[in-house]
Design an enzyme around this catalytic site. Structure first.
Site, PDB file in Angstrom:
ATOM      1  N   ASP A  49      50.865 -10.000   2.658  1.00  0.00           N
ATOM      2  CA  ASP A  49      49.449 -10.366   2.632  1.00  0.00           C
ATOM      3  C   ASP A  49      48.747  -9.717   1.449  1.00  0.00           C
ATOM      4  O   ASP A  49      48.568  -8.501   1.411  1.00  0.00           O
ATOM      5  CB  ASP A  49      48.777  -9.896   3.934  1.00  0.00           C
ATOM      6  CG  ASP A  49      47.304 -10.275   3.987  1.00  0.00           C
ATOM      7  OD1 ASP A  49      46.990 -11.346   4.536  1.00  0.00           O
ATOM      8  OD2 ASP A  49      46.465  -9.509   3.469  1.00  0.00           O
ATOM      9  N   TYR A  54      42.596  -7.857  -4.669  1.00  0.00           N
ATOM     10  CA  TYR A  54      43.440  -6.654  -4.644  1.00  0.00           C
ATOM     11  C   TYR A  54      44.040  -6.363  -6.024  1.00  0.00           C
ATOM     12  O   TYR A  54      44.606  -5.296  -6.248  1.00  0.00           O
ATOM     13  CB  TYR A  54      44.588  -6.763  -3.621  1.00  0.00           C
ATOM     14  CG  TYR A  54      44.170  -7.012  -2.181  1.00  0.00           C
ATOM     15  CD1 TYR A  54      42.842  -6.903  -1.778  1.00  0.00           C
ATOM     16  CD2 TYR A  54      45.116  -7.342  -1.224  1.00  0.00           C
ATOM     17  CE1 TYR A  54      42.469  -7.147  -0.462  1.00  0.00           C
ATOM     18  CE2 TYR A  54      44.750  -7.584   0.100  1.00  0.00           C
ATOM     19  CZ  TYR A  54      43.426  -7.491   0.469  1.00  0.00           C
ATOM     20  OH  TYR A  54      43.077  -7.735   1.776  1.00  0.00           O
ATOM     21  N   LYS A  79      43.982 -14.877  -0.804  1.00  0.00           N
ATOM     22  CA  LYS A  79      42.618 -15.186  -0.327  1.00  0.00           C
ATOM     23  C   LYS A  79      41.694 -15.458  -1.504  1.00  0.00           C
ATOM     24  O   LYS A  79      41.848 -14.848  -2.573  1.00  0.00           O
ATOM     25  CB  LYS A  79      42.061 -13.981   0.459  1.00  0.00           C
ATOM     26  CG  LYS A  79      43.042 -13.381   1.438  1.00  0.00           C
ATOM     27  CD  LYS A  79      42.479 -12.221   2.236  1.00  0.00           C
ATOM     28  CE  LYS A  79      43.572 -11.546   3.045  1.00  0.00           C
ATOM     29  NZ  LYS A  79      44.256 -10.454   2.348  1.00  0.00           N
ATOM     30  N   HIS A 112      38.132 -15.330   2.002  1.00  0.00           N
ATOM     31  CA  HIS A 112      38.134 -13.888   2.281  1.00  0.00           C
ATOM     32  C   HIS A 112      36.937 -13.441   3.142  1.00  0.00           C
ATOM     33  O   HIS A 112      37.094 -12.650   4.071  1.00  0.00           O
ATOM     34  CB  HIS A 112      38.161 -13.125   0.951  1.00  0.00           C
ATOM     35  CG  HIS A 112      38.850 -11.801   1.032  1.00  0.00           C
ATOM     36  ND1 HIS A 112      39.613 -11.291   0.027  1.00  0.00           N
ATOM     37  CD2 HIS A 112      38.898 -10.871   2.019  1.00  0.00           C
ATOM     38  CE1 HIS A 112      40.096 -10.120   0.385  1.00  0.00           C
ATOM     39  NE2 HIS A 112      39.665  -9.835   1.592  1.00  0.00           N
TER      40      HIS A 112
HETATM   41  P1  NAD Z   1      45.802  -0.366   8.171  1.00  0.00           P
HETATM   42  O1  NAD Z   1      45.146  -0.342   9.505  1.00  0.00           O
HETATM   43  O2  NAD Z   1      47.044  -1.148   7.980  1.00  0.00           O
HETATM   44  O3  NAD Z   1      45.974   1.132   7.791  1.00  0.00           O
HETATM   45  C1  NAD Z   1      46.688   1.533   6.669  1.00  0.00           C
HETATM   46  C2  NAD Z   1      46.730   3.051   6.655  1.00  0.00           C
HETATM   47  O4  NAD Z   1      47.258   3.524   7.895  1.00  0.00           O
HETATM   48  C3  NAD Z   1      47.690   3.551   5.585  1.00  0.00           C
HETATM   49  O5  NAD Z   1      47.040   3.724   4.365  1.00  0.00           O
HETATM   50  C4  NAD Z   1      48.163   4.868   6.186  1.00  0.00           C
HETATM   51  O6  NAD Z   1      47.206   5.845   5.869  1.00  0.00           O
HETATM   52  C5  NAD Z   1      48.121   4.606   7.659  1.00  0.00           C
HETATM   53  N1  NAD Z   1      49.451   4.278   8.239  1.00  0.00           N
HETATM   54  C6  NAD Z   1      50.252   3.196   8.015  1.00  0.00           C
HETATM   55  N2  NAD Z   1      51.351   3.243   8.780  1.00  0.00           N
HETATM   56  C7  NAD Z   1      51.264   4.379   9.506  1.00  0.00           C
HETATM   57  C8  NAD Z   1      52.089   5.000  10.483  1.00  0.00           C
HETATM   58  N3  NAD Z   1      53.227   4.436  10.888  1.00  0.00           N
HETATM   59  N4  NAD Z   1      51.688   6.180  11.011  1.00  0.00           N
HETATM   60  C9  NAD Z   1      50.527   6.749  10.633  1.00  0.00           C
HETATM   61  N5  NAD Z   1      49.688   6.221   9.726  1.00  0.00           N
HETATM   62  C10 NAD Z   1      50.047   5.040   9.167  1.00  0.00           C
HETATM   63  O7  NAD Z   1      44.658  -0.834   7.118  1.00  0.00           O
HETATM   64  P2  NAD Z   1      44.547  -1.857   5.921  1.00  0.00           P
HETATM   65  O8  NAD Z   1      45.553  -1.620   4.873  1.00  0.00           O
HETATM   66  O9  NAD Z   1      43.147  -1.845   5.495  1.00  0.00           O
HETATM   67  O10 NAD Z   1      44.836  -3.262   6.626  1.00  0.00           O
HETATM   68  C11 NAD Z   1      46.108  -3.893   6.574  1.00  0.00           C
HETATM   69  C12 NAD Z   1      46.080  -5.065   5.640  1.00  0.00           C
HETATM   70  O11 NAD Z   1      45.075  -5.991   6.039  1.00  0.00           O
HETATM   71  C13 NAD Z   1      45.685  -4.729   4.207  1.00  0.00           C
HETATM   72  O12 NAD Z   1      46.708  -4.084   3.495  1.00  0.00           O
HETATM   73  C14 NAD Z   1      45.308  -6.094   3.685  1.00  0.00           C
HETATM   74  O13 NAD Z   1      46.470  -6.828   3.368  1.00  0.00           O
HETATM   75  C15 NAD Z   1      44.576  -6.674   4.890  1.00  0.00           C
HETATM   76  N6  NAD Z   1      43.106  -6.485   4.838  1.00  0.00           N
HETATM   77  C16 NAD Z   1      42.327  -7.599   4.851  1.00  0.00           C
HETATM   78  C17 NAD Z   1      40.947  -7.477   4.808  1.00  0.00           C
HETATM   79  C18 NAD Z   1      40.104  -8.704   4.841  1.00  0.00           C
HETATM   80  O14 NAD Z   1      38.901  -8.611   4.606  1.00  0.00           O
HETATM   81  N7  NAD Z   1      40.676  -9.852   5.108  1.00  0.00           N
HETATM   82  C19 NAD Z   1      40.345  -6.207   4.734  1.00  0.00           C
HETATM   83  C20 NAD Z   1      41.173  -5.087   4.723  1.00  0.00           C
HETATM   84  C21 NAD Z   1      42.542  -5.234   4.797  1.00  0.00           C
END
Ligand code: NAD
Length: 287
Positions: A49, A54, A79, A112
């Site tokens: 994704d 990004y 997106k 998005h």
């Molecule tokens: P997430 O909830 O996936 O959290 C990521 C963070 O969680 C990492 O940086 C790390 O610090 C921690 N983490 C990951 N695995 C872990 C584990 N096993 N144990 C402990 N901590 C852990 O947050 P995100 O990256 O913001 O969201 C996931 C994905 O969603 C993004 O990478 C992106 O692709 C998408 N996204 C979309 C939007 C949107 O507006 N559509 C916004 C934000 C993110």
């Protein structure tokens, strides 16, 4: 090979979307991202994704190429960003994303955020879908009233809505609305984006102990029990692996009820109804 990583949900048009993918938000270091993708592929991830905003679509393409997978084996999402919204602009932005991702179609393309011109954006996406250039079309950060707006405009409804979701912000009302309308719930920030103390919660540790799973795995399994697609992000090989080991246990109704107690209605990301933010991000920066 972790077979669970091939588990999928079926969109209302019959296309399958893998339940688990790797999110790559904030991954701007090329070699770090390529390594993360290669590790993910090794552990069985086939769903990635990204988004134009990004600024890493080229790196995703390189990572996938180096992983040795064929295009058909991968489910790829991007997106359209707010300042690219509108009918012509969306078509242009879509082509730019294809070029950067070195492909001639996307598996999933999302609006998005519900910026001002989202109806025109959606019309362009429907055409791209009908032309076979996008397998699944969807939206992101849409509230019920945005989804109703598309419905009232007489347009096909999105197949997916990607929204912030985690136990502290389960979005129960929107979740139920999407379920009733056959729209797949895709959770972004499924672990709370590392912005909260969620993973240190004793309820998660207690539940995890029963199944020999970490709090992160319990949270990700909670999403799966609710029928959500998840795209947790990590650059660390051990966490990428940990986040994929979700298919050899399940949560009981009692576990789900306990996790429901963590709901504080706390949003850590942007509010889709914040018009000021939407307007500000809809202005294309001059280079
Ligand atoms: P997430 O909830 O996936 O959290 C990521 C963070 O969680 C990492 O940086 C790390 O610090 C921690 N983490 C990951 N695995 C872990 C584990 N096993 N144990 C402990 N901590 C852990 O947050 P995100 O990256 O913001 O969201 C996931 C994905 O969603 C993004 O990478 C992106 O692709 C998408 N996204 C979309 C939007 C949107 O507006 N559509 C916004 C934000 C993110």
């Amino acid at each position: 090979m972790n077979q669970g990583l091939l588990d999928s949900y079926t969109c209302y048009n019959g296309v399958e979307i893998p339940k688990l993918g790797l999110g790559v938000f904030l991954m701007k270091d090329e070699s770090e991202l390529i390594d993360a993708i290669k590790s993910a592929v090794e552990f069985g991830y086939r769903h990635f994704d990204t988004a134009k905003i990004y600024e890493n679509e080229e790196y995703v393409a390189r990572g996938l190429k180096e992983s040795g997978l064929s295009r058909e084996e991968v489910f790829l999402t991007s997106k359209v960003w707010n300042y690219d919204q509108g009918y012509e602009e969306t078509k242009r932005a879509f082509q730019e994303s294809l070029d950067k991702l070195e492909t001639d179609y996307l598996d999933l393309y999302l609006i998005h955020w519900p910026a001002e011109k989202f109806i025109d954006t959606w019309r362009a996406m429907i055409e791209l879908y009908e032309a076979g250039k996008i397998k699944v079309i969807g939206v992101s950060n849409f509230q019920i009233h945005h989804l109703e707006e598309l419905k009232n405009a007489g347009l096909v409804q999105p197949m997916v809505n990607q929204i912030e979701t985690h136990p502290e912000f389960p979005q129960n009302e929107l979740h139920d609305y999407m379920k009733e309308n056959g729209i797949i719930h895709e959770a972004w920030g499924p672990l709370g984006q590392g912005k909260s103390d969620l993973l240190n919660h004793s309820i998660l540790a207690k539940i995890g102990q029963k199944y020999f799973k970490t709090p992160a795995q319990v949270v990700l399994r909670w999403h799966l029990e609710r029928g959500e697609v998840i795209i947790p992000k990590s650059i660390h090989r051990n966490r990428i692996k940990e986040n994929s080991e979700l298919f050899d246990f399940s949560l009981t109704q009692e576990d789900m009820n306990e996790i429901a107690l963590l709901n504080t209605e706390t949003r850590y990301g942007g509010d889709p109804d914040n018009q000021e933010r939407l307007r500000a991000t809809s202005i294309k920066p001059t280079k």
